[in-house]
Scaffold this motif. Structure first.
Motif, mmCIF file in Angstrom:
data_model
loop_
_atom_site.group_PDB
_atom_site.id
_atom_site.type_symbol
_atom_site.label_atom_id
_atom_site.label_comp_id
_atom_site.label_asym_id
_atom_site.label_seq_id
_atom_site.Cartn_x
_atom_site.Cartn_y
_atom_site.Cartn_z
ATOM 1 N N SER A 1 46.019 70.622 73.992
ATOM 2 C CA SER A 1 46.171 69.184 74.234
ATOM 3 C C SER A 1 46.160 68.876 75.719
ATOM 4 O O SER A 1 45.422 67.992 76.188
ATOM 5 C CB SER A 1 47.470 68.676 73.608
ATOM 6 O OG SER A 1 47.462 68.827 72.214
ATOM 7 N N GLY B 1 42.960 69.542 77.738
ATOM 8 C CA GLY B 1 41.976 68.498 77.477
ATOM 9 C C GLY B 1 42.340 67.174 78.121
ATOM 10 O O GLY B 1 41.465 66.430 78.588
ATOM 11 N N ASN B 2 43.641 66.879 78.174
ATOM 12 C CA ASN B 2 44.084 65.569 78.673
ATOM 13 C C ASN B 2 44.296 65.510 80.178
ATOM 14 O O ASN B 2 44.308 64.420 80.763
ATOM 15 C CB ASN B 2 45.390 65.178 77.982
ATOM 16 C CG ASN B 2 45.223 64.913 76.497
ATOM 17 O OD1 ASN B 2 44.173 64.448 76.062
ATOM 18 N ND2 ASN B 2 46.246 65.199 75.712
ATOM 19 N N GLN C 1 42.525 66.009 82.643
ATOM 20 C CA GLN C 1 41.457 65.412 83.453
ATOM 21 C C GLN C 1 41.614 63.911 83.628
ATOM 22 O O GLN C 1 40.976 63.308 84.488
ATOM 23 C CB GLN C 1 40.089 65.756 82.851
ATOM 24 C CG GLN C 1 39.904 65.451 81.382
ATOM 25 C CD GLN C 1 39.565 64.004 81.099
ATOM 26 O OE1 GLN C 1 39.030 63.306 81.968
ATOM 27 N NE2 GLN C 1 39.871 63.545 79.911
ATOM 28 N N GLU C 2 42.497 63.279 82.846
ATOM 29 C CA GLU C 2 42.746 61.841 82.993
ATOM 30 C C GLU C 2 43.359 61.505 84.348
ATOM 31 O O GLU C 2 43.303 60.350 84.785
ATOM 32 C CB GLU C 2 43.681 61.345 81.893
ATOM 33 C CG GLU C 2 43.112 61.425 80.484
ATOM 34 C CD GLU C 2 44.088 60.910 79.444
ATOM 35 O OE1 GLU C 2 45.009 60.144 79.809
ATOM 36 O OE2 GLU C 2 43.948 61.282 78.263
ATOM 37 N N VAL D 1 36.872 73.406 75.438
ATOM 38 C CA VAL D 1 37.642 72.168 75.633
ATOM 39 C C VAL D 1 37.545 71.661 77.073
ATOM 40 O O VAL D 1 37.522 70.458 77.312
ATOM 41 C CB VAL D 1 39.121 72.381 75.236
ATOM 42 C CG1 VAL D 1 39.970 71.174 75.630
ATOM 43 C CG2 VAL D 1 39.228 72.620 73.732
ATOM 44 N N TYR D 2 37.485 72.577 78.030
ATOM 45 C CA TYR D 2 37.416 72.138 79.428
ATOM 46 C C TYR D 2 36.198 71.251 79.659
ATOM 47 O O TYR D 2 36.297 70.180 80.277
ATOM 48 C CB TYR D 2 37.338 73.334 80.383
ATOM 49 C CG TYR D 2 38.376 74.403 80.221
ATOM 50 C CD1 TYR D 2 39.621 74.138 79.677
ATOM 51 C CD2 TYR D 2 38.116 75.703 80.632
ATOM 52 C CE1 TYR D 2 40.566 75.139 79.543
ATOM 53 C CE2 TYR D 2 39.054 76.713 80.515
ATOM 54 C CZ TYR D 2 40.280 76.426 79.958
ATOM 55 O OH TYR D 2 41.208 77.419 79.831
ATOM 56 N N ASP E 1 34.119 69.834 77.230
ATOM 57 C CA ASP E 1 33.996 68.714 76.296
ATOM 58 C C ASP E 1 34.876 67.539 76.686
ATOM 59 O O ASP E 1 34.480 66.371 76.549
ATOM 60 C CB ASP E 1 34.336 69.164 74.872
ATOM 61 C CG ASP E 1 33.277 70.089 74.289
ATOM 62 O OD1 ASP E 1 32.244 70.297 74.952
ATOM 63 O OD2 ASP E 1 33.482 70.608 73.176
ATOM 64 N N SER E 2 36.080 67.799 77.180
ATOM 65 C CA SER E 2 36.969 66.705 77.563
ATOM 66 C C SER E 2 36.416 65.943 78.762
ATOM 67 O O SER E 2 36.621 64.726 78.888
ATOM 68 C CB SER E 2 38.382 67.241 77.864
ATOM 69 O OG SER E 2 38.353 68.205 78.908
ATOM 70 N N ASN E 3 35.689 66.629 79.636
ATOM 71 C CA ASN E 3 35.057 65.955 80.764
ATOM 72 C C ASN E 3 33.800 65.205 80.351
ATOM 73 O O ASN E 3 33.461 64.175 80.938
ATOM 74 C CB ASN E 3 34.743 66.973 81.865
ATOM 75 C CG ASN E 3 35.957 67.331 82.696
ATOM 76 O OD1 ASN E 3 36.365 66.580 83.574
ATOM 77 N ND2 ASN E 3 36.565 68.475 82.402
ATOM 78 N N MET F 1 33.556 63.647 77.541
ATOM 79 C CA MET F 1 34.050 62.447 76.863
ATOM 80 C C MET F 1 34.338 61.299 77.822
ATOM 81 O O MET F 1 34.257 60.137 77.436
ATOM 82 C CB MET F 1 35.323 62.783 76.076
ATOM 83 C CG MET F 1 35.088 63.679 74.878
ATOM 84 S SD MET F 1 36.651 64.206 74.137
ATOM 85 C CE MET F 1 36.058 65.171 72.730
#
Length: 410
Positions: free
Chosen positions: A110, A113-114, A116-117, A134-135, A137-139, A141
């Protein structure tokens, strides 16, 4: 009219492990009587430690009473767990952190992934390749990764290849990058980084005003005393690094869900006007807005792994998996595979035969040996030509899988 976040449309239709499950399920549908053994997905198989089970029962009993019932807990985590983390995971290594720098979560996935906000969408990022999906893919998004080319690389991402040619040690970039993701012991390659090499990354970050996101989810598997368990063992890292920890593989919490993130108060990022902003209060604000805290029962379970009994039991489970890793490494090498990892991590990174791509070898092994591995290309372009094996099975299933592979190759 509501408009979709079209950055999501750039992602592959399925997550890597969903693709694997789909292919395995298709095989099982065609061969319903065949027993398939998975050495692919990194889920644990051994039961929770007795100390953890005892703590879960006790916490559940507390919740059944008026006096012991707890509703919403602190978004940052209960003090009893945060203090146990400081006392056991950091002080023995000479690392001094404040309780307010520890944020308990529901698992490292979690927060990795989060996190980077906290930085602007137009920050540049660098990743070791291969890498935990995840590293990236979260970027993607949020629109930070750009577009995916035919070679599988995203246009706005700096890839730092880790392969046999460079000893799986990523080369320090020759230009500055705003954010770097590092994961050691590494998922998927199972390789580690020395203090000397990690010091180079910290020095690079300090010199270039770069932020490091450091995933230490597998640090409990390190066997070599010279390998760092935390980036904060390196002088200056408190100024440039955020670190992630997980109990999923350490204590078998894949179904319990608990981990923590360290955000030192010294870590800062800049505004467009040059003002330095501490990321610790920003992450606290983010968590208070979007997260209601990890369950009391899960946190009491995590606290139990730091008791004398819990430490012995957790160490025994880790040793159990590392025995699998040792046997897998020895067997696969004896069969002619070029293998890496498996000595300080529960993953074996094996090179496929020259004629086989990652996915082709995955399917050949599934249909030929009825054993599941993970295609390396799913972790990034540099993963092509490799597959990942995990040591999280039982001794019996691991032995059987290795026997099947041996017979299949004959």
């Amino acid at each position: 009219m509501a408009l979709v976040n079209d950055h999501f449309l750039k992602l592959p239709n399925n997550y890597l492990f969903a693709d694997i499950a789909k292919k395995v399920n298709a095989f099982k549908a065609m061969h319903p009587k065949t027993d398939v053994i998975s050495l692919g997905i990194g889920d644990v198989t051994q039961p929770l430690a007795p100390a953890v089970i005892e703590a879960i029962h006790k916490a559940a009993d507390e919740m059944a009473t008026t006096q012991g019932f707890r509703g919403y807990g602190p978004e940052q985590g209960y003090d009893f767990l945060r203090e146990a983390i400081l006392k056991n995971d950091f002080l023995p290594r000479g690392i001094h952190l404040d309780k307010d720098e520890i944020f308990v979560n529901d698992g490292a996935k979690s927060d990795t992934g989060n996190i980077q906000e906290l930085v602007r969408w137009d920050n540049s990022i660098g990743v070791t390749d291969p890498i935990y999906p995840v590293y990236i893919d979260s970027n993607v998004m949020i629109g930070r990764a750009g577009w995916k080319g035919e070679d599988g690389r995203w246009s706005n991402v700096m890839y730092l290849p880790c392969n046999a040619e460079n000893g799986f040690v990523p080369k320090i970039p020759d230009r500055r990058v705003d954010v770097i993701y590092l994961c050691y012991p590494n998922n998927p390659t199972g390789t580690v980084i020395t203090k000397a090499e990690l010091r180079k990354w910290v020095n690079y970050a300090l010199h270039n005003d770069t932020l490091i996101f450091y995933d230490a989810a597998y640090q409990a598997y390190i066997q070599d005393n010279d390998i760092p368990h935390s980036i904060y063992e390196i002088r200056g890292a408190r100024k440039c690094a955020i670190e992630f920890h997980s109990y999923s593989k350490t204590a078998g919490f894949t179904g319990v869900r608990c981990g923590y993130t360290v955000v030192p108060k010294e870590v800062t990022a800049a505004t467009l006007t040059g003002e330095r902003i501490s990321l610790n209060p920003l992450w606290n604000r983010r968590q208070c807005t979007k997260f209601n805290g990890t369950s009391y029962i899960s946190q009491r379970a995590a606290e139990a792994i730091y008791t004398p009994e819990g430490k012995k039991q957790i160490k025994a489970t880790i040793n159990y998996y590392m025995q699998n890793a040792k046997k897998m490494l020895e067997t696969l090498r004896s069969l002619g595979f070029e293998c890496y990892g498996g000595e300080n991590a529960p993953y074996i990174w094996a090179k496929t035969p020259e004629v086989s791509s990652s996915w082709k070898f995955f399917e050949e092994m599934l249909y030929g040996a009825h054993v599941v591995c993970t295609p390396g290309v799913g972790f990034g372009p540099a993963g092509e030509g490799y597959v990942r094996f995990t040591a999280f099975g039982s001794h019996e299933k691991t032995d059987e899988a290795l026997d099947r592979i041996r017979q299949w190759l004959k």
